[in-house]
Design an enzyme around this catalytic site. Sequence first.
Site, PDB file in Angstrom:
ATOM      1  N   GLN A   1      52.981  62.235 123.986  1.00 55.48           N
ATOM      2  CA  GLN A   1      52.707  61.181 122.984  1.00 55.48           C
ATOM      3  C   GLN A   1      53.891  61.056 122.021  1.00 55.48           C
ATOM      4  O   GLN A   1      55.003  61.361 122.398  1.00 55.48           O
ATOM      5  CB  GLN A   1      51.391  61.446 122.227  1.00 55.48           C
ATOM      6  CG  GLN A   1      50.142  61.234 123.074  1.00 55.48           C
ATOM      7  CD  GLN A   1      49.745  62.454 123.842  1.00 55.48           C
ATOM      8  OE1 GLN A   1      49.720  63.540 123.307  1.00 55.48           O
ATOM      9  NE2 GLN A   1      49.435  62.292 125.108  1.00 55.48           N
TER      10      GLN A   1
ATOM     11  N   VAL B   1      70.394  53.678 129.747  1.00 55.21           N
ATOM     12  CA  VAL B   1      70.596  52.257 130.088  1.00 55.21           C
ATOM     13  C   VAL B   1      69.932  51.872 131.413  1.00 55.21           C
ATOM     14  O   VAL B   1      70.316  50.901 132.051  1.00 55.21           O
ATOM     15  CB  VAL B   1      72.107  51.894 130.119  1.00 55.21           C
ATOM     16  CG1 VAL B   1      72.700  51.880 128.717  1.00 55.21           C
ATOM     17  CG2 VAL B   1      72.896  52.846 131.019  1.00 55.21           C
TER      18      VAL B   1
ATOM     19  N   THR C   1      49.460  55.752 132.357  1.00 57.80           N
ATOM     20  CA  THR C   1      48.158  56.386 132.584  1.00 57.80           C
ATOM     21  C   THR C   1      47.076  55.346 132.819  1.00 57.80           C
ATOM     22  O   THR C   1      46.202  55.533 133.646  1.00 57.80           O
ATOM     23  CB  THR C   1      47.812  57.292 131.372  1.00 57.80           C
ATOM     24  OG1 THR C   1      48.867  58.228 131.218  1.00 57.80           O
ATOM     25  CG2 THR C   1      46.510  58.043 131.575  1.00 57.80           C
ATOM     26  N   THR C   2      47.120  54.233 132.098  1.00 61.45           N
ATOM     27  CA  THR C   2      46.009  53.280 132.159  1.00 61.45           C
ATOM     28  C   THR C   2      46.404  51.911 132.700  1.00 61.45           C
ATOM     29  O   THR C   2      45.529  51.089 132.977  1.00 61.45           O
ATOM     30  CB  THR C   2      45.422  53.070 130.748  1.00 61.45           C
ATOM     31  OG1 THR C   2      46.473  52.608 129.901  1.00 61.45           O
ATOM     32  CG2 THR C   2      44.845  54.351 130.181  1.00 61.45           C
TER      33      THR C   2
ATOM     34  N   ASP D   1      55.428  56.907 125.026  1.00 57.76           N
ATOM     35  CA  ASP D   1      56.053  56.023 126.028  1.00 57.76           C
ATOM     36  C   ASP D   1      57.506  55.705 125.697  1.00 57.76           C
ATOM     37  O   ASP D   1      58.000  54.642 126.048  1.00 57.76           O
ATOM     38  CB  ASP D   1      55.283  54.686 126.153  1.00 57.76           C
ATOM     39  CG  ASP D   1      53.810  54.897 126.372  1.00 57.76           C
ATOM     40  OD1 ASP D   1      53.482  55.805 127.147  1.00 57.76           O
ATOM     41  OD2 ASP D   1      53.000  54.173 125.781  1.00 57.76           O
TER      42      ASP D   1
ATOM     43  N   LYS E   1      60.501  59.744 127.369  1.00 62.42           N
ATOM     44  CA  LYS E   1      60.783  61.185 127.262  1.00 62.42           C
ATOM     45  C   LYS E   1      60.993  61.806 128.632  1.00 62.42           C
ATOM     46  O   LYS E   1      61.829  62.688 128.798  1.00 62.42           O
ATOM     47  CB  LYS E   1      59.615  61.921 126.590  1.00 62.42           C
ATOM     48  CG  LYS E   1      59.392  61.569 125.147  1.00 62.42           C
ATOM     49  CD  LYS E   1      58.220  62.345 124.579  1.00 62.42           C
ATOM     50  CE  LYS E   1      56.875  61.917 125.105  1.00 62.42           C
ATOM     51  NZ  LYS E   1      56.451  60.576 124.738  1.00 62.42           N
ATOM     52  N   GLY E   2      60.195  61.340 129.617  1.00 63.97           N
ATOM     53  CA  GLY E   2      60.253  61.913 130.963  1.00 63.97           C
ATOM     54  C   GLY E   2      61.669  61.921 131.501  1.00 63.97           C
ATOM     55  O   GLY E   2      62.146  62.932 132.012  1.00 63.97           O
TER      56      GLY E   2
ATOM     57  N   LEU F   1      68.062  50.698 126.232  1.00 66.62           N
ATOM     58  CA  LEU F   1      68.984  49.763 125.571  1.00 66.62           C
ATOM     59  C   LEU F   1      69.188  48.518 126.435  1.00 66.62           C
ATOM     60  O   LEU F   1      69.252  47.393 125.929  1.00 66.62           O
ATOM     61  CB  LEU F   1      70.338  50.445 125.317  1.00 66.62           C
ATOM     62  CG  LEU F   1      71.365  49.550 124.626  1.00 66.62           C
ATOM     63  CD1 LEU F   1      71.027  49.392 123.148  1.00 66.62           C
ATOM     64  CD2 LEU F   1      72.783  50.076 124.780  1.00 66.62           C
ATOM     65  N   ASP F   2      69.243  48.707 127.760  1.00 68.81           N
ATOM     66  CA  ASP F   2      69.500  47.600 128.693  1.00 68.81           C
ATOM     67  C   ASP F   2      68.436  46.500 128.625  1.00 68.81           C
ATOM     68  O   ASP F   2      68.718  45.353 128.970  1.00 68.81           O
ATOM     69  CB  ASP F   2      69.589  48.136 130.127  1.00 68.81           C
ATOM     70  CG  ASP F   2      68.364  48.959 130.504  1.00 68.81           C
ATOM     71  OD1 ASP F   2      68.078  49.949 129.798  1.00 68.81           O
ATOM     72  OD2 ASP F   2      67.676  48.583 131.472  1.00 68.81           O
TER      73      ASP F   2
ATOM     74  N   ALA G   1      48.768  61.871 128.510  1.00 71.79           N
ATOM     75  CA  ALA G   1      50.211  61.673 128.638  1.00 71.79           C
ATOM     76  C   ALA G   1      50.539  61.195 130.041  1.00 71.79           C
ATOM     77  O   ALA G   1      49.830  61.514 130.989  1.00 71.79           O
ATOM     78  CB  ALA G   1      50.943  62.983 128.381  1.00 71.79           C
ATOM     79  N   GLY G   2      51.583  60.441 130.159  1.00 72.42           N
ATOM     80  CA  GLY G   2      52.015  60.025 131.486  1.00 72.42           C
ATOM     81  C   GLY G   2      53.511  59.930 131.507  1.00 72.42           C
ATOM     82  O   GLY G   2      54.092  59.055 130.877  1.00 72.42           O
ATOM     83  N   HIS G   3      54.147  60.870 132.146  1.00 67.31           N
ATOM     84  CA  HIS G   3      55.597  60.834 132.249  1.00 67.31           C
ATOM     85  C   HIS G   3      55.982  60.286 133.625  1.00 67.31           C
ATOM     86  O   HIS G   3      55.518  60.785 134.632  1.00 67.31           O
ATOM     87  CB  HIS G   3      56.200  62.228 132.078  1.00 67.31           C
ATOM     88  CG  HIS G   3      56.145  62.710 130.667  1.00 67.31           C
ATOM     89  ND1 HIS G   3      56.596  63.945 130.284  1.00 67.31           N
ATOM     90  CD2 HIS G   3      55.704  62.118 129.553  1.00 67.31           C
ATOM     91  CE1 HIS G   3      56.427  64.081 128.981  1.00 67.31           C
ATOM     92  NE2 HIS G   3      55.885  62.988 128.513  1.00 67.31           N
TER      93      HIS G   3
HETATM   94  P1  IMP Z   1      43.741  59.585 123.343  1.00 67.59           P
HETATM   95  O1  IMP Z   1      44.887  60.507 123.211  1.00 67.59           O
HETATM   96  O2  IMP Z   1      43.378  59.265 124.771  1.00 67.59           O
HETATM   97  O3  IMP Z   1      42.541  60.060 122.557  1.00 67.59           O
HETATM   98  O4  IMP Z   1      44.151  58.176 122.697  1.00 67.59           O
HETATM   99  C1  IMP Z   1      44.417  58.030 121.314  1.00 67.59           C
HETATM  100  C2  IMP Z   1      45.547  57.046 121.075  1.00 67.59           C
HETATM  101  O5  IMP Z   1      46.765  57.587 121.566  1.00 67.59           O
HETATM  102  C3  IMP Z   1      45.389  55.698 121.790  1.00 67.59           C
HETATM  103  O6  IMP Z   1      45.971  54.699 120.988  1.00 67.59           O
HETATM  104  C4  IMP Z   1      46.189  55.889 123.057  1.00 67.59           C
HETATM  105  O7  IMP Z   1      46.628  54.664 123.597  1.00 67.59           O
HETATM  106  C5  IMP Z   1      47.344  56.710 122.522  1.00 67.59           C
HETATM  107  N1  IMP Z   1      47.986  57.561 123.541  1.00 67.59           N
HETATM  108  C6  IMP Z   1      47.543  58.730 124.038  1.00 67.59           C
HETATM  109  N2  IMP Z   1      48.412  59.243 124.914  1.00 67.59           N
HETATM  110  C7  IMP Z   1      49.452  58.406 124.953  1.00 67.59           C
HETATM  111  C8  IMP Z   1      50.711  58.430 125.646  1.00 67.59           C
HETATM  112  O8  IMP Z   1      51.051  59.346 126.397  1.00 67.59           O
HETATM  113  N3  IMP Z   1      51.520  57.378 125.420  1.00 67.59           N
HETATM  114  C9  IMP Z   1      51.199  56.368 124.569  1.00 67.59           C
HETATM  115  N4  IMP Z   1      50.060  56.322 123.883  1.00 67.59           N
HETATM  116  C10 IMP Z   1      49.191  57.330 124.078  1.00 67.59           C
END
Ligand code: IMP
Length: 424
Positions: A212, A402, A288-289, A13, A16-17, A320-321, A39-41
């Site tokens: 990640q 920024v 993502t969540t 987080d 990177k995106g 930074l902002d 992952a969530g970009h």
């Molecule tokens: P998993 O990858 O779903 O098995 O989660 C394992 C750990 O990695 C947990 O603490 C998740 O919150 C964290 N995690 C997985 N993917 C991301 C991401 O893209 N960003 C931030 N944390 C992540």
Amino acid sequence: MSGIAVIGAQWGDEGKGKVIDLLSAHVDVVARYQGGPNAGHTVQVGVQKFFLHHIPSGILHGQTTCIVGNGVVILPEGFQEEVRTLAEADISVDGRLFVSSRAHIILPDHLEADARNEEGAVRIGTTKRGVGPCYQAKVGRTGLRVEDLLDSSRLEARLEAIGVGTDAAPLAETAASLKKFGDFLRPHVADTGDLLHRRLKEGARVLFEGAQGTLLDIDHGTYPFVTSSNSCAGGIAPGLGIGPTAVDGVVGVMKAYGTRVGEGPMPTELNDAVGERIRERGYEYGTTTGRPRRCGWFDGVLGRYAVQVNGLDCVALTLLDVLDEFETVRVATGYRLGDKLLDTIPLESWALAEVEPVYQEFTGWQQDTSAVRNFADLPQRAREFLAGLEKILGCPIGLVSVGPARDQYIIPEGSQLRTWFPQV
Ligand code: IMP
């Protein structure tokens, strides 16, 4: 340059995106090497926001070829949904999106196991996308790969051999939906290792996209509170089927502060009004969540570690902002553990939960930086903070972001990024 990596250098987080989106306008190929729907970009283009999980954000630039490498794990419903969302925005993936025949598929059993494990004694706080159990099956040699989806009789035989259909859904049902996914995926399936080799040989410019972050790396992160793949730069070669010599440079993305989602140690975490202020100003909720992220000051000890583990050439510092209004800004430069003072992470991972950070304090600049585009126009105190960070990290800052919009960034004088990407 031919191959530059952009990877997360904290707990994911890091933004990177945005950095990848910015640089991918100037490359021919963007390749993902690990992770999956965890992952969530988030990429903002004009007023439209895109949430990408499997597909590299380079897809938003019409000329870019995107590769989902063998090291990635794919959730069929999630992947299809992303392609659909892109199609709705008139972004075609035809002839530009290639998926490795060796990438692994997240099965219903993996989703079930992830949920079940999270109710057990060792709670990791996963994204519950079945990522861990899928990598477990891969390493245990009972995984299902993209190639298995392409021939229905082989698919059923493989599912039977690996014991699918006993838990979440019966075999025939799983086989039918996977066959459908295979048909959907077929035009995109390729020997992506070979494709990358050929493109690199032709002189194509390639961006390796990490998911990640370093501290979530299965080997080098805060084990066991990590994800199940090698998210550090070292994962690029095995995750794509190329040699490590194909990577000419590594950019590590870091936030100007720290965040973490899920369980596990975070020495600089702030469970107070300051942490809350960072969360609200940075809108620190998971892509993502939707979970609120844990927030704290920049951890320079872990930052130095990330510089080392990834061999970073420079840092892209984001958000930074978010610190614009703070009276003081702190950065951890060491840890106190009992009566010892450490300037590196403790030998035993568990001790990271027991350290007390030692902070260097910077006077806040208390001015809006979001409209600044030239380094020299940054407030003096913001420049002092950035110079202090470079010293603590032992690594230059090659880009400062920024704000979320595409044009909200600053390239400092002499940045390594400018040598690789003269156009940014
Ligand atoms: P998993 O990858 O779903 O098995 O989660 C394992 C750990 O990695 C947990 O603490 C998740 O919150 C964290 N995690 C997985 N993917 C991301 C991401 O893209 N960003 C931030 N944390 C992540």
